[in-house]
Design a protein around this motif. Structure first.
Motif, PDB file in Angstrom:
ATOM      1  N   LYS A  94       0.870  -1.174   0.000  1.00 34.81           N
ATOM      2  CA  LYS A  94       0.000   0.000   0.000  1.00 34.81           C
ATOM      3  C   LYS A  94       0.904   1.220   0.000  1.00 34.81           C
ATOM      4  O   LYS A  94       1.438   1.606   1.042  1.00 34.81           O
ATOM      5  CB  LYS A  94      -0.924   0.020   1.216  1.00 34.81           C
ATOM      6  CG  LYS A  94      -2.145  -0.876   1.105  1.00 34.81           C
ATOM      7  CD  LYS A  94      -3.120  -0.609   2.245  1.00 34.81           C
ATOM      8  CE  LYS A  94      -4.414  -1.373   2.031  1.00 34.81           C
ATOM      9  NZ  LYS A  94      -5.393  -1.115   3.140  1.00 34.81           N
ATOM     10  N   VAL A 133      -3.000  -7.077   4.527  1.00 33.36           N
ATOM     11  CA  VAL A 133      -2.962  -5.619   4.681  1.00 33.36           C
ATOM     12  C   VAL A 133      -3.617  -4.910   3.500  1.00 33.36           C
ATOM     13  O   VAL A 133      -4.167  -3.813   3.662  1.00 33.36           O
ATOM     14  CB  VAL A 133      -1.524  -5.098   4.907  1.00 33.36           C
ATOM     15  CG1 VAL A 133      -0.947  -5.692   6.190  1.00 33.36           C
ATOM     16  CG2 VAL A 133      -0.625  -5.369   3.723  1.00 33.36           C
ATOM     17  N   VAL A 139      -5.478  -0.013   7.633  1.00 28.32           N
ATOM     18  CA  VAL A 139      -4.080   0.161   7.222  1.00 28.32           C
ATOM     19  C   VAL A 139      -4.051   1.067   5.996  1.00 28.32           C
ATOM     20  O   VAL A 139      -4.402   0.658   4.895  1.00 28.32           O
ATOM     21  CB  VAL A 139      -3.402  -1.188   6.913  1.00 28.32           C
ATOM     22  CG1 VAL A 139      -1.942  -0.969   6.529  1.00 28.32           C
ATOM     23  CG2 VAL A 139      -3.512  -2.130   8.102  1.00 28.32           C
ATOM     24  N   THR A 141      -1.240   2.821   4.803  1.00 30.56           N
ATOM     25  CA  THR A 141       0.022   2.669   4.068  1.00 30.56           C
ATOM     26  C   THR A 141       0.788   1.494   4.646  1.00 30.56           C
ATOM     27  O   THR A 141       0.801   1.287   5.859  1.00 30.56           O
ATOM     28  CB  THR A 141       0.889   3.939   4.205  1.00 30.56           C
ATOM     29  OG1 THR A 141       0.128   5.076   3.811  1.00 30.56           O
ATOM     30  CG2 THR A 141       2.129   3.843   3.334  1.00 30.56           C
ATOM     31  N   PHE A 142       1.425   0.716   3.775  1.00 29.20           N
ATOM     32  CA  PHE A 142       2.239  -0.409   4.231  1.00 29.20           C
ATOM     33  C   PHE A 142       3.446  -0.526   3.307  1.00 29.20           C
ATOM     34  O   PHE A 142       3.322  -0.901   2.138  1.00 29.20           O
ATOM     35  CB  PHE A 142       1.428  -1.710   4.207  1.00 29.20           C
ATOM     36  CG  PHE A 142       2.007  -2.827   5.025  1.00 29.20           C
ATOM     37  CD1 PHE A 142       1.623  -3.028   6.342  1.00 29.20           C
ATOM     38  CD2 PHE A 142       2.938  -3.707   4.471  1.00 29.20           C
ATOM     39  CE1 PHE A 142       2.135  -4.067   7.099  1.00 29.20           C
ATOM     40  CE2 PHE A 142       3.461  -4.738   5.218  1.00 29.20           C
ATOM     41  CZ  PHE A 142       3.057  -4.919   6.539  1.00 29.20           C
ATOM     42  N   PHE A 157       8.828  -3.152   8.172  1.00 22.57           N
ATOM     43  CA  PHE A 157       7.609  -2.619   7.589  1.00 22.57           C
ATOM     44  C   PHE A 157       7.297  -1.293   8.261  1.00 22.57           C
ATOM     45  O   PHE A 157       7.233  -1.214   9.495  1.00 22.57           O
ATOM     46  CB  PHE A 157       6.432  -3.570   7.789  1.00 22.57           C
ATOM     47  CG  PHE A 157       6.582  -4.899   7.102  1.00 22.57           C
ATOM     48  CD1 PHE A 157       7.041  -4.979   5.799  1.00 22.57           C
ATOM     49  CD2 PHE A 157       6.266  -6.074   7.750  1.00 22.57           C
ATOM     50  CE1 PHE A 157       7.176  -6.189   5.152  1.00 22.57           C
ATOM     51  CE2 PHE A 157       6.391  -7.297   7.131  1.00 22.57           C
ATOM     52  CZ  PHE A 157       6.849  -7.367   5.825  1.00 22.57           C
ATOM     53  N   THR A 159       4.346   1.207   8.525  1.00 25.53           N
ATOM     54  CA  THR A 159       2.928   1.277   8.215  1.00 25.53           C
ATOM     55  C   THR A 159       2.354   2.593   8.711  1.00 25.53           C
ATOM     56  O   THR A 159       2.844   3.177   9.683  1.00 25.53           O
ATOM     57  CB  THR A 159       2.157   0.105   8.848  1.00 25.53           C
ATOM     58  OG1 THR A 159       2.015   0.318  10.257  1.00 25.53           O
ATOM     59  CG2 THR A 159       2.878  -1.209   8.620  1.00 25.53           C
ATOM     60  N   TYR A 168      -6.664  -0.353  14.733  1.00 25.91           N
ATOM     61  CA  TYR A 168      -5.612  -0.796  13.812  1.00 25.91           C
ATOM     62  C   TYR A 168      -5.056  -2.155  14.238  1.00 25.91           C
ATOM     63  O   TYR A 168      -4.845  -3.049  13.405  1.00 25.91           O
ATOM     64  CB  TYR A 168      -4.509   0.256  13.790  1.00 25.91           C
ATOM     65  CG  TYR A 168      -3.207  -0.194  13.171  1.00 25.91           C
ATOM     66  CD1 TYR A 168      -3.027  -0.176  11.794  1.00 25.91           C
ATOM     67  CD2 TYR A 168      -2.149  -0.634  13.972  1.00 25.91           C
ATOM     68  CE1 TYR A 168      -1.826  -0.588  11.223  1.00 25.91           C
ATOM     69  CE2 TYR A 168      -0.959  -1.038  13.415  1.00 25.91           C
ATOM     70  CZ  TYR A 168      -0.793  -1.022  12.047  1.00 25.91           C
ATOM     71  OH  TYR A 168       0.398  -1.430  11.489  1.00 25.91           O
TER      72      TYR A 168
END
Length: 206
Positions: A94, A133, A139, A141-142, A157, A159, A168
């Motif tokens: 993401k 995700v 979520v 942004t990942f 990661f 996030t 979350y």
């Protein structure tokens, strides 16, 4: 688009001194602005985090004078030394339109992957971690990075999310994701499931 390189700078602050340290740190950053550089405070304590996006290794030399000035300005109020890591972008399940997530919160999720399993791990996570995700609305942004210089080497990661941390976290405490964690611990992670490190930070300017 997420940054090619990230510098993470974490430090522990003496009790009751976090706001003052943040104010002085922010003042230094305003005098030497860098696009995307963002300060955060841990959601469960007095640790501070600065994330600095960098596009080229040549940009690193220009940062060290500022780090020395930061030390001179805030070191008397710290309970730990600065811990810095250099991360390299790998992929983004993401992505973000900006170098960093502009969300209210970020979480660092770290594991050290067994080197001989790294290629298999990359293939495995595409259909497990990343699938979860991508479907998870909380979520925002990942981003998947790998450490280049760190005392904590491995996969990181980064996030981003805007909802409350409790909502979350439900993504990663679900039965589906706990099964994924167990799979990873059994096969890929140095130290097993206990090798998973996570920390939530809130943007200092919100």
């Amino acid at each position: 688009m997420s940054a090619t390189l990230l510098i993470l700078t974490e430090v522990g602050v003496a009790p009751g001194r976090a706001e003052d340290v943040l104010a002085r740190w922010s003042e230094l950053n305003e005098k030497e602005p860098l696009a995307g550089r963002t300060l955060f405070r841990s959601a469960d304590g007095d640790d501070l985090l600065e994330i600095t996006p960098v596009e080229d290794y040549a940009d690193l030399d220009a940062l060290s004078p500022g780090w020395r000035r930061l030390w001179d300005t805030v070191s008397a109020d710290l309970v730990s030394d600065f811990r810095r890591q250099l991360l390299e972008f790998v992929e983004a399940p993401k992505d973000t339109a900006d170098p960093l997530p502009k969300t209210r919160y970020v979480q660092l999720r770290y594991i050290e992957v067994k080197p001989k399993e790294y290629a298999a791990y990359r293939e495995w996570r595409e259909n497990t971690i990343f699938e979860v995700v991508r479907r998870a609305e909380p979520v925002t942004t990942f981003l998947a990075y790998h450490t280049l210089l760190s005392s904590r080497p491995g996969v990181m990661f980064v996030t981003g999310f805007d909802c409350e941390p409790e909502d979350y976290q439900k993504v990663f405490t679900s039965a589906e994701y706990q099964d994924i964690v167990q799979q990873a611990g059994d096969r890929f992670i140095v130290g097993g499931e206990g090798g998973l490190y996570t920390r939530v930070y809130q943007r200092a300017d919100v």
